[in-house]
Write an enzyme that holds these catalytic residues in place. Structure first.
Site, mmCIF file in Angstrom:
data_model
loop_
_atom_site.group_PDB
_atom_site.id
_atom_site.type_symbol
_atom_site.label_atom_id
_atom_site.label_comp_id
_atom_site.label_asym_id
_atom_site.label_seq_id
_atom_site.Cartn_x
_atom_site.Cartn_y
_atom_site.Cartn_z
ATOM 1 N N LYS A 88 0.838 -1.213 0.000
ATOM 2 C CA LYS A 88 0.000 0.000 0.000
ATOM 3 C C LYS A 88 0.862 1.249 0.000
ATOM 4 O O LYS A 88 0.709 2.137 0.862
ATOM 5 C CB LYS A 88 -0.988 -0.008 1.173
ATOM 6 N N ILE A 92 5.845 10.124 -0.522
ATOM 7 C CA ILE A 92 6.244 11.049 -1.597
ATOM 8 C C ILE A 92 6.932 10.248 -2.706
ATOM 9 O O ILE A 92 7.423 9.131 -2.470
ATOM 10 C CB ILE A 92 7.184 12.161 -1.083
ATOM 11 N N ILE A 211 -12.982 -11.942 1.638
ATOM 12 C CA ILE A 211 -13.803 -13.158 1.551
ATOM 13 C C ILE A 211 -13.659 -13.942 2.860
ATOM 14 O O ILE A 211 -12.548 -14.126 3.335
ATOM 15 C CB ILE A 211 -13.303 -14.080 0.402
ATOM 16 N N GLY A 212 -14.763 -14.420 3.390
ATOM 17 C CA GLY A 212 -14.694 -15.312 4.560
ATOM 18 C C GLY A 212 -14.440 -14.551 5.849
ATOM 19 O O GLY A 212 -15.366 -13.997 6.439
ATOM 20 N N ALA A 218 -17.640 -14.900 -1.947
ATOM 21 C CA ALA A 218 -16.946 -15.023 -3.224
ATOM 22 C C ALA A 218 -17.894 -14.853 -4.422
ATOM 23 O O ALA A 218 -17.628 -14.054 -5.325
ATOM 24 C CB ALA A 218 -16.234 -16.374 -3.289
ATOM 25 N N GLY A 232 -7.146 -14.834 2.296
ATOM 26 C CA GLY A 232 -6.068 -15.090 3.241
ATOM 27 C C GLY A 232 -6.442 -16.116 4.282
ATOM 28 O O GLY A 232 -6.406 -17.329 4.034
#
Ligand code: XMP
Length: 254
Positions: A88, A92, A211-212, A218, A232
């Site tokens: 992520k 700068i 998901i989950g 899904a 994950g």
């Protein structure tokens, strides 16, 4: 071959749209070798049913980018899979550039970046490095957690058009303009997936986490327009990761 083509071909060939998020809970740093072994075991167990692996700080922090993580990336590549770094990037431009150069040098095929920092002296240097090295950049559009509404969901005033738009709509349009290799939209907000898919069409694929473990489904995400599903803990913490990966991949044919 571009990252976008690489993952699309892998997904098509293996008939799966599952991106494995290889995440594990905190462990005493002395247990690093065990953590690496565990990550290798899960990869070994599920690689036939996934089209890419996403690595996050859960592994880069304890294992080190050029030690354990690079070893893992080599194994991911040996299985014919691309590796995505979920860093992520959010700084700068000059710092972003260095972040990207290190992750790409370690072997990552793509990284995730945050469009909040903007283009000029923000994300442009990452895109420049990425496209020179045929690597990918995936942008956040709407995150999967509840608090995402505060930033990604806020209404913004566009001074160029004089119109008010949701932040995530603006990010989706930037993904098109900047030629991003994907956007991340949480499976927890399928209505946002559909709205963003309307803007992107098939030009920029949607990656959907949540998901989950975070409550997203899904099938709903795919129906709304998600191309890839990031999964994950549902897999990594399962008693039988293979069983879950088989189930998820058979639900979702690419
Ligand atoms: P779980 O265990 O919830 O893991 O299936 C999901 C993985 O994806 C990350 N994550 C996100 N990454 N945008 C991202 O770029 C998001 O909206 C987002 N939501 C979850 C999470 O950190 C974990 O690695």
């Amino acid at each position: 071959m571009s990252f976008r083509t690489k993952i699309a071909e892998t997904a098509k060939k293996k008939k799966t749209r599952i991106v494995l998020a290889l995440d594990f809970p905190y462990q005493n740093p002395e247990n690093r070798p065990t953590l690496l072994t565990k990550a290798q075991q899960v990869l070994e167990a599920v690689h036939p049913y996934i089209c890419a692996v996403k690595i996050n700080h859960h592994l880069t922090l304890p294992l080190g980018t050029f030690n354990g993580t690079q070893q893992l990336i080599n194994n991911i590549h040996a299985r014919g899979l691309p590796a995505i770094m979920d860093c992520k990037a959010n700084d700068i431009g000059s710092t972003n550039q260095t972040i990207a150069e290190y992750y790409y040098a370690a072997g990552f095929d793509a990284l995730i970046a945050n469009p909040f920092v903007g283009w000029e002296e923000g994300l442009q240097p990452i895109f420049d490095v990425a496209h020179k090295q045929q690597r990918g950049v995936i942008l956040l559009a709407y995150m999967s957690h509840k608090g995402a509404a505060e930033g990604y969901g806020q209404t913004i005033y566009n001074s160029e058009t004089g119109r008010k738009t949701p932040q995530y709509v603006s990010f989706a349009k930037k993904a098109l303009k900047w030629n991003a290799d994907g956007v991340v939209v949480g499976a927890t907000v399928p209505e946002k997936i559909a709205e963003i898919h309307e803007i992107l069409g098939e030009k920029v694929p949607i990656y959907s986490p949540g998901i989950g473990a975070q409550g997203g489904a899904a099938e709903t995400a795919v129906k709304a327009g998600a191309r890839y599903l990031i999964v994950g803990r549902e897999i990594t913490l399962a008693q039988n990761p293979t069983e879950i990966a088989v189930k998820l991949s058979s639900l979702q044919t690419a």
